[in-house]
Design an enzyme around this catalytic site. Sequence first.
Site, PDB file in Angstrom:
ATOM      1  N   GLY A 143       0.802  -1.208   0.000  1.00  0.00           N
ATOM      2  CA  GLY A 143       0.000   0.000   0.000  1.00  0.00           C
ATOM      3  C   GLY A 143       0.839   1.263   0.000  1.00  0.00           C
ATOM      4  N   CYS A 144       0.449   2.213   0.842  1.00  0.00           N
ATOM      5  CA  CYS A 144       1.120   3.513   0.881  1.00  0.00           C
ATOM      6  C   CYS A 144       2.590   3.412   1.277  1.00  0.00           C
ATOM      7  CB  CYS A 144       0.384   4.443   1.847  1.00  0.00           C
ATOM      8  SG  CYS A 144      -1.302   4.846   1.336  1.00  0.00           S
ATOM      9  N   ALA A 145       2.974   2.354   1.963  1.00  0.00           N
ATOM     10  CA  ALA A 145       4.362   2.185   2.379  1.00  0.00           C
ATOM     11  C   ALA A 145       5.241   1.602   1.278  1.00  0.00           C
ATOM     12  CB  ALA A 145       4.436   1.283   3.613  1.00  0.00           C
ATOM     13  N   LEU A 347       3.633   5.192   5.828  1.00  0.00           N
ATOM     14  CA  LEU A 347       2.904   4.202   6.612  1.00  0.00           C
ATOM     15  C   LEU A 347       2.069   3.338   5.681  1.00  0.00           C
ATOM     16  CD1 LEU A 347       1.692   6.688   9.338  1.00  0.00           C
ATOM     17  CD2 LEU A 347       3.320   4.835   9.733  1.00  0.00           C
TER      18      LEU A 347
END
Length: 362
Positions: A143-145, A347
Amino acid sequence: MAYVASVGVSIPPNEITQAEIKEFVRHIFPRSEREVERLLPVFENASVERRQFVVPKEWFEEDHGFMDRNLVYEKKSLEFALEAADACLTNTTFLTEPIHYDAIDVVIFVSSTGVATPTIDARMMNERAFRTDTKRIPIWGLGCAGGSSGMARAMDYVLAHPKENVLIVTVELCGLTFQKNDHRKSNFIGTALFGDGVAASLVMGEQSTYRNRIRNRVPVMKRASSRLMKDALDVMGWNVNDHGFEVVFSRSIPRLVETFWKDHVTEFTQEIGVHPSTFPFFVAHPGGTKVLEAYEAITGSSSDKFKYSYDVLRNHGNMSSSTVIHVLKSWMEEFPPSHSKSLLAALGPGFSSELVYLEWSE
Protein backbone atom coordinates in the site's frame (compact mmCIF):
# COMPACT_ATOMS: atom_id res chain seq x y z
CA MET A 1 26.29 3.96 -0.72
CA ALA A 2 23.01 4.09 -2.67
CA TYR A 3 22.58 7.14 -4.91
CA VAL A 4 19.09 8.21 -5.98
CA ALA A 5 20.30 9.32 -9.41
CA SER A 6 16.99 10.31 -11.02
CA VAL A 7 13.22 10.32 -10.64
CA GLY A 8 10.42 10.47 -13.20
CA VAL A 9 6.64 10.54 -12.93
CA SER A 10 3.65 9.92 -15.18
CA ILE A 11 0.48 11.96 -14.70
CA PRO A 12 -2.77 10.28 -15.89
CA PRO A 13 -4.76 12.48 -18.32
CA ASN A 14 -8.21 12.59 -16.71
CA GLU A 15 -8.09 15.39 -14.14
CA ILE A 16 -11.08 15.97 -11.90
CA THR A 17 -11.34 18.75 -9.34
CA GLN A 18 -12.40 18.05 -5.79
CA ALA A 19 -15.53 20.15 -6.33
CA GLU A 20 -16.48 18.01 -9.34
CA ILE A 21 -15.95 14.77 -7.43
CA LYS A 22 -17.93 16.06 -4.46
CA GLU A 23 -20.92 16.90 -6.68
CA PHE A 24 -20.55 13.58 -8.52
CA VAL A 25 -20.53 11.55 -5.30
CA ARG A 26 -23.58 13.40 -4.02
CA HIS A 27 -25.66 11.69 -6.72
CA ILE A 28 -24.19 8.19 -6.89
CA PHE A 29 -23.28 7.32 -3.30
CA PRO A 30 -25.66 4.70 -1.78
CA ARG A 31 -26.65 6.59 1.36
CA SER A 32 -29.58 8.80 2.22
CA GLU A 33 -29.34 12.43 1.19
CA ARG A 34 -29.11 13.42 4.85
CA GLU A 35 -26.17 11.05 5.46
CA VAL A 36 -24.35 12.19 2.32
CA GLU A 37 -24.73 15.85 3.29
CA ARG A 38 -23.31 15.04 6.72
CA LEU A 39 -20.24 13.36 5.18
CA LEU A 40 -19.55 15.85 2.37
CA PRO A 41 -17.32 18.12 4.54
CA VAL A 42 -14.75 15.31 4.28
CA PHE A 43 -14.01 16.63 0.79
CA GLU A 44 -13.11 20.12 2.07
CA ASN A 45 -11.09 18.77 4.98
CA ALA A 46 -8.98 16.46 2.80
CA SER A 47 -6.79 19.36 1.54
CA VAL A 48 -7.10 17.97 -1.99
CA GLU A 49 -7.93 20.30 -4.88
CA ARG A 50 -7.58 18.00 -7.88
CA ARG A 51 -6.76 14.43 -8.80
CA GLN A 52 -5.92 12.48 -11.92
CA PHE A 53 -7.26 9.12 -13.10
CA VAL A 54 -6.54 6.72 -15.96
CA VAL A 55 -10.26 6.51 -16.78
CA PRO A 56 -12.75 9.34 -17.44
CA LYS A 57 -15.32 10.43 -14.86
CA GLU A 58 -18.09 8.59 -16.69
CA TRP A 59 -16.38 5.27 -15.94
CA PHE A 60 -17.19 5.68 -12.24
CA GLU A 61 -20.93 5.90 -12.95
CA GLU A 62 -20.99 2.33 -14.29
CA ASP A 63 -20.89 -1.01 -12.49
CA HIS A 64 -17.66 -2.95 -12.88
CA GLY A 65 -16.71 -6.44 -11.78
CA PHE A 66 -13.28 -7.58 -10.66
CA MET A 67 -12.28 -8.84 -14.12
CA ASP A 68 -13.29 -5.61 -15.83
CA ARG A 69 -11.36 -3.49 -13.35
CA ASN A 70 -8.30 -5.70 -13.53
CA LEU A 71 -8.17 -5.69 -17.33
CA VAL A 72 -8.02 -1.90 -17.21
CA TYR A 73 -5.35 -2.15 -14.50
CA GLU A 74 -3.16 -4.44 -16.62
CA LYS A 75 -3.37 -2.24 -19.70
CA LYS A 76 -3.01 1.15 -18.03
CA SER A 77 -0.33 0.04 -15.55
CA LEU A 78 1.95 -0.99 -18.39
CA GLU A 79 1.28 2.19 -20.35
CA PHE A 80 2.00 4.59 -17.51
CA ALA A 81 4.81 2.53 -15.95
CA LEU A 82 6.72 2.79 -19.24
CA GLU A 83 6.05 6.51 -19.41
CA ALA A 84 7.39 7.07 -15.87
CA ALA A 85 10.44 4.85 -16.47
CA ASP A 86 11.24 6.69 -19.71
CA ALA A 87 10.93 10.02 -17.88
CA CYS A 88 13.23 8.84 -15.10
CA LEU A 89 16.00 7.52 -17.35
CA THR A 90 16.00 10.60 -19.61
CA ASN A 91 15.47 13.29 -16.96
CA THR A 92 17.94 16.04 -17.85
CA THR A 93 17.33 17.80 -14.53
CA PHE A 94 19.25 15.00 -12.82
CA LEU A 95 21.24 13.30 -15.60
CA THR A 96 23.79 14.67 -18.06
CA GLU A 97 22.76 12.03 -20.61
CA PRO A 98 20.14 9.28 -20.73
CA ILE A 99 20.58 5.91 -19.06
CA HIS A 100 19.71 3.09 -21.45
CA TYR A 101 17.55 0.20 -20.33
CA ASP A 102 20.39 -2.27 -20.82
CA ALA A 103 22.18 -0.57 -17.90
CA ILE A 104 19.44 -1.68 -15.47
CA ASP A 105 20.39 -4.73 -13.41
CA VAL A 106 17.24 -4.96 -11.28
CA VAL A 107 13.63 -3.80 -11.64
CA ILE A 108 11.57 -3.44 -8.47
CA PHE A 109 7.88 -3.09 -9.32
CA VAL A 110 5.56 -1.86 -6.55
CA SER A 111 1.76 -1.87 -6.66
CA SER A 112 -1.31 -2.76 -4.57
CA THR A 113 -4.28 -1.75 -6.73
CA GLY A 114 -4.48 -4.63 -9.21
CA VAL A 115 -3.03 -8.07 -9.90
CA ALA A 116 -1.14 -9.44 -12.88
CA THR A 117 0.78 -12.63 -13.65
CA PRO A 118 3.15 -12.29 -15.43
CA THR A 119 3.74 -9.15 -13.43
CA ILE A 120 3.85 -5.71 -15.03
CA ASP A 121 7.65 -5.57 -14.82
CA ALA A 122 7.87 -8.63 -17.12
CA ARG A 123 5.60 -6.87 -19.61
CA MET A 124 7.78 -3.74 -19.38
CA MET A 125 10.81 -5.84 -20.30
CA ASN A 126 9.06 -6.90 -23.51
CA GLU A 127 8.47 -3.25 -24.44
CA ARG A 128 11.93 -1.81 -23.73
CA ALA A 129 15.52 -2.92 -24.37
CA PHE A 130 16.21 -4.46 -20.95
CA ARG A 131 18.80 -7.22 -20.83
CA THR A 132 17.28 -10.68 -20.55
CA ASP A 133 19.25 -11.30 -17.34
CA THR A 134 17.76 -8.26 -15.57
CA LYS A 135 16.46 -9.37 -12.19
CA ARG A 136 12.82 -8.68 -11.32
CA ILE A 137 11.47 -8.05 -7.83
CA PRO A 138 7.70 -7.44 -7.85
CA ILE A 139 6.34 -6.16 -4.52
CA TRP A 140 2.59 -6.29 -3.87
CA GLY A 141 0.40 -5.39 -0.89
CA LEU A 142 2.45 -2.75 0.94
CA GLY A 143 0.00 0.00 0.00
CA CYS A 144 1.12 3.51 0.88
CA ALA A 145 4.36 2.18 2.38
CA GLY A 146 5.38 0.48 -0.87
CA GLY A 147 7.30 3.44 -2.31
CA SER A 148 9.62 3.81 0.65
CA SER A 149 9.95 0.06 1.02
CA GLY A 150 10.91 -0.27 -2.64
CA MET A 151 13.56 2.41 -2.19
CA ALA A 152 14.90 0.69 0.93
CA ARG A 153 15.12 -2.67 -0.84
CA ALA A 154 16.99 -0.99 -3.71
CA MET A 155 19.43 0.42 -1.16
CA ASP A 156 19.93 -3.02 0.37
CA TYR A 157 20.62 -4.45 -3.07
CA VAL A 158 23.22 -1.92 -4.24
CA LEU A 159 25.01 -2.04 -0.90
CA ALA A 160 25.53 -5.76 -1.60
CA HIS A 161 26.15 -5.15 -5.34
CA PRO A 162 27.81 -1.70 -5.54
CA LYS A 163 28.40 -1.82 -9.30
CA GLU A 164 24.75 -2.28 -10.18
CA ASN A 165 21.72 -0.08 -10.93
CA VAL A 166 18.13 -0.54 -9.79
CA LEU A 167 14.98 0.89 -11.36
CA ILE A 168 12.03 1.18 -8.95
CA VAL A 169 8.58 1.63 -10.54
CA THR A 170 5.45 2.34 -8.48
CA VAL A 171 1.99 2.13 -10.07
CA GLU A 172 -1.19 2.78 -8.10
CA LEU A 173 -4.49 3.11 -9.96
CA CYS A 174 -6.58 3.75 -6.88
CA GLY A 175 -9.56 5.01 -8.87
CA LEU A 176 -10.12 1.55 -10.35
CA THR A 177 -10.93 0.24 -6.86
CA PHE A 178 -13.81 2.68 -6.23
CA GLN A 179 -17.07 0.82 -5.67
CA LYS A 180 -20.07 3.10 -5.92
CA ASN A 181 -22.33 0.59 -4.16
CA ASP A 182 -20.09 0.37 -1.09
CA HIS A 183 -21.96 2.36 1.57
CA ARG A 184 -19.23 2.27 4.25
CA LYS A 185 -17.78 5.53 5.57
CA SER A 186 -14.22 4.37 4.79
CA ASN A 187 -15.17 4.15 1.11
CA PHE A 188 -16.53 7.68 1.27
CA ILE A 189 -13.28 8.92 2.81
CA GLY A 190 -11.25 7.05 0.22
CA THR A 191 -13.29 8.72 -2.51
CA ALA A 192 -12.31 12.11 -1.09
CA LEU A 193 -8.62 11.30 -0.82
CA PHE A 194 -7.17 8.82 -3.33
CA GLY A 195 -6.03 9.37 -6.91
CA ASP A 196 -4.02 7.51 -9.54
CA GLY A 197 -0.25 7.96 -9.58
CA VAL A 198 2.83 6.47 -11.21
CA ALA A 199 6.52 7.13 -10.53
CA ALA A 200 9.97 5.69 -11.17
CA SER A 201 13.33 6.21 -9.52
CA LEU A 202 16.86 5.12 -10.40
CA VAL A 203 19.24 3.96 -7.66
CA MET A 204 22.93 3.49 -8.40
CA GLY A 205 25.56 1.68 -6.39
CA GLU A 206 28.72 3.47 -5.32
CA GLN A 207 30.80 1.75 -8.00
CA SER A 208 28.29 2.08 -10.84
CA THR A 209 30.00 3.14 -14.07
CA TYR A 210 27.03 5.45 -14.71
CA ARG A 211 27.52 7.61 -11.65
CA ASN A 212 29.39 10.15 -13.79
CA ARG A 213 26.07 10.94 -15.49
CA ILE A 214 24.58 12.37 -12.28
CA ARG A 215 24.30 16.08 -12.97
CA ASN A 216 24.20 17.59 -9.48
CA ARG A 217 23.64 16.86 -5.81
CA VAL A 218 21.33 13.90 -5.20
CA PRO A 219 20.13 12.07 -2.09
CA VAL A 220 22.16 9.13 -0.85
CA MET A 221 20.25 6.47 1.09
CA LYS A 222 22.35 5.62 4.12
CA ARG A 223 20.11 3.51 6.32
CA ALA A 224 16.57 2.14 6.45
CA SER A 225 14.21 0.72 9.03
CA SER A 226 10.95 -1.24 8.86
CA ARG A 227 8.48 -1.64 11.69
CA LEU A 228 5.31 -3.75 11.94
CA MET A 229 2.63 -3.27 14.57
CA LYS A 230 1.26 -6.68 15.50
CA ASP A 231 -2.48 -7.42 15.64
CA ALA A 232 -3.34 -4.35 13.56
CA LEU A 233 -4.41 -5.99 10.30
CA ASP A 234 -7.71 -4.08 10.23
CA VAL A 235 -6.17 -0.59 10.21
CA MET A 236 -5.50 -0.27 6.48
CA GLY A 237 -5.78 -2.46 3.41
CA TRP A 238 -8.34 -4.18 1.19
CA ASN A 239 -11.33 -6.45 1.62
CA VAL A 240 -11.63 -8.45 -1.61
CA ASN A 241 -15.07 -9.28 -3.01
CA ASP A 242 -16.60 -10.22 -6.36
CA HIS A 243 -16.52 -6.58 -7.47
CA GLY A 244 -12.88 -5.97 -6.58
CA PHE A 245 -11.14 -4.24 -3.68
CA GLU A 246 -13.02 -2.54 -0.84
CA VAL A 247 -10.86 0.00 0.95
CA VAL A 248 -10.08 -0.46 4.65
CA PHE A 249 -9.15 2.88 6.18
CA SER A 250 -9.42 3.15 9.96
CA ARG A 251 -10.15 6.40 11.79
CA SER A 252 -7.43 5.39 14.27
CA ILE A 253 -4.57 6.11 11.83
CA PRO A 254 -3.74 9.64 13.10
CA ARG A 255 -3.70 8.31 16.68
CA LEU A 256 -1.37 5.48 15.65
CA VAL A 257 0.95 8.05 14.08
CA GLU A 258 1.15 9.71 17.49
CA THR A 259 2.11 6.44 19.20
CA PHE A 260 3.45 3.71 16.92
CA TRP A 261 5.12 6.01 14.35
CA LYS A 262 6.49 8.30 17.04
CA ASP A 263 8.23 5.35 18.72
CA HIS A 264 9.66 4.17 15.41
CA VAL A 265 10.99 7.61 14.47
CA THR A 266 12.42 8.19 17.95
CA GLU A 267 14.30 4.89 18.00
CA PHE A 268 15.56 5.21 14.42
CA THR A 269 16.80 8.78 14.78
CA GLN A 270 18.56 7.87 18.02
CA GLU A 271 20.36 5.08 16.15
CA ILE A 272 21.58 7.45 13.42
CA GLY A 273 22.35 10.23 15.91
CA VAL A 274 20.05 12.91 14.45
CA HIS A 275 17.21 14.55 16.34
CA PRO A 276 14.00 14.82 14.24
CA SER A 277 13.70 18.57 14.86
CA THR A 278 17.06 19.18 13.17
CA PHE A 279 16.02 17.82 9.76
CA PRO A 280 15.59 20.80 7.40
CA PHE A 281 12.74 19.01 5.61
CA PHE A 282 10.95 15.66 5.40
CA VAL A 283 10.18 13.44 2.41
CA ALA A 284 6.92 12.24 3.94
CA HIS A 285 4.05 10.36 2.38
CA PRO A 286 0.95 12.57 2.84
CA GLY A 287 -1.61 10.05 4.04
CA GLY A 288 -3.97 12.94 4.70
CA THR A 289 -4.11 16.28 6.50
CA LYS A 290 -4.45 14.79 9.98
CA VAL A 291 -1.51 12.47 9.36
CA LEU A 292 0.69 15.35 8.22
CA GLU A 293 -0.31 17.41 11.25
CA ALA A 294 0.62 14.48 13.48
CA TYR A 295 4.00 14.23 11.71
CA GLU A 296 4.62 17.90 12.46
CA ALA A 297 3.75 17.56 16.14
CA ILE A 298 5.93 14.48 16.64
CA THR A 299 9.00 15.92 14.89
CA GLY A 300 8.61 19.38 16.42
CA SER A 301 8.49 20.87 12.92
CA SER A 302 6.55 23.51 11.04
CA SER A 303 4.43 22.76 7.99
CA ASP A 304 7.18 24.31 5.80
CA LYS A 305 9.30 21.21 6.36
CA PHE A 306 6.48 19.19 4.79
CA LYS A 307 5.61 21.69 2.06
CA TYR A 308 5.93 19.26 -0.83
CA SER A 309 3.90 16.62 0.99
CA TYR A 310 1.08 19.17 1.21
CA ASP A 311 1.68 20.27 -2.39
CA VAL A 312 1.49 16.73 -3.80
CA LEU A 313 -1.61 15.96 -1.72
CA ARG A 314 -3.29 19.14 -2.94
CA ASN A 315 -2.56 18.57 -6.63
CA HIS A 316 -2.76 14.77 -6.91
CA GLY A 317 -4.37 13.34 -3.78
CA ASN A 318 -3.05 10.27 -2.02
CA MET A 319 -1.54 8.06 -4.75
CA SER A 320 -0.60 5.26 -2.34
CA SER A 321 2.99 4.01 -2.89
CA SER A 322 3.74 6.49 -5.69
CA THR A 323 3.07 9.55 -3.56
CA VAL A 324 6.33 9.62 -1.62
CA ILE A 325 8.32 9.38 -4.88
CA HIS A 326 6.48 12.45 -6.17
CA VAL A 327 7.42 14.24 -2.95
CA LEU A 328 11.04 13.09 -3.28
CA LYS A 329 11.20 14.43 -6.84
CA SER A 330 10.06 17.87 -5.69
CA TRP A 331 12.74 18.05 -2.99
CA MET A 332 15.41 16.77 -5.39
CA GLU A 333 14.55 19.54 -7.85
CA GLU A 334 15.51 22.09 -5.19
CA PHE A 335 19.06 20.63 -5.05
CA PRO A 336 19.48 21.01 -1.27
CA PRO A 337 23.00 21.85 -0.05
CA SER A 338 25.54 19.05 0.23
CA HIS A 339 25.15 16.97 3.41
CA SER A 340 21.55 18.08 3.90
CA LYS A 341 19.83 15.34 5.89
CA SER A 342 16.24 14.16 5.61
CA LEU A 343 13.90 11.32 6.44
CA LEU A 344 11.82 9.53 3.82
CA ALA A 345 8.77 8.10 5.56
CA ALA A 346 5.52 6.28 4.82
CA LEU A 347 2.90 4.20 6.61
CA GLY A 348 1.11 1.18 5.20
CA PRO A 349 -1.03 -1.89 5.85
CA GLY A 350 0.00 -4.28 8.52
CA PHE A 351 0.03 -1.68 10.28
CA SER A 352 3.55 -0.76 9.17
CA SER A 353 6.11 2.02 8.96
CA GLU A 354 9.04 2.44 6.55
CA LEU A 355 11.85 4.95 7.13
CA VAL A 356 14.88 5.79 4.99
CA TYR A 357 17.66 8.13 6.12
CA LEU A 358 18.85 10.42 3.31
CA GLU A 359 21.89 12.68 2.98
CA TRP A 360 22.52 14.81 -0.08
CA SER A 361 25.80 14.15 -1.92
CA GLU A 362 28.68 16.49 -2.72
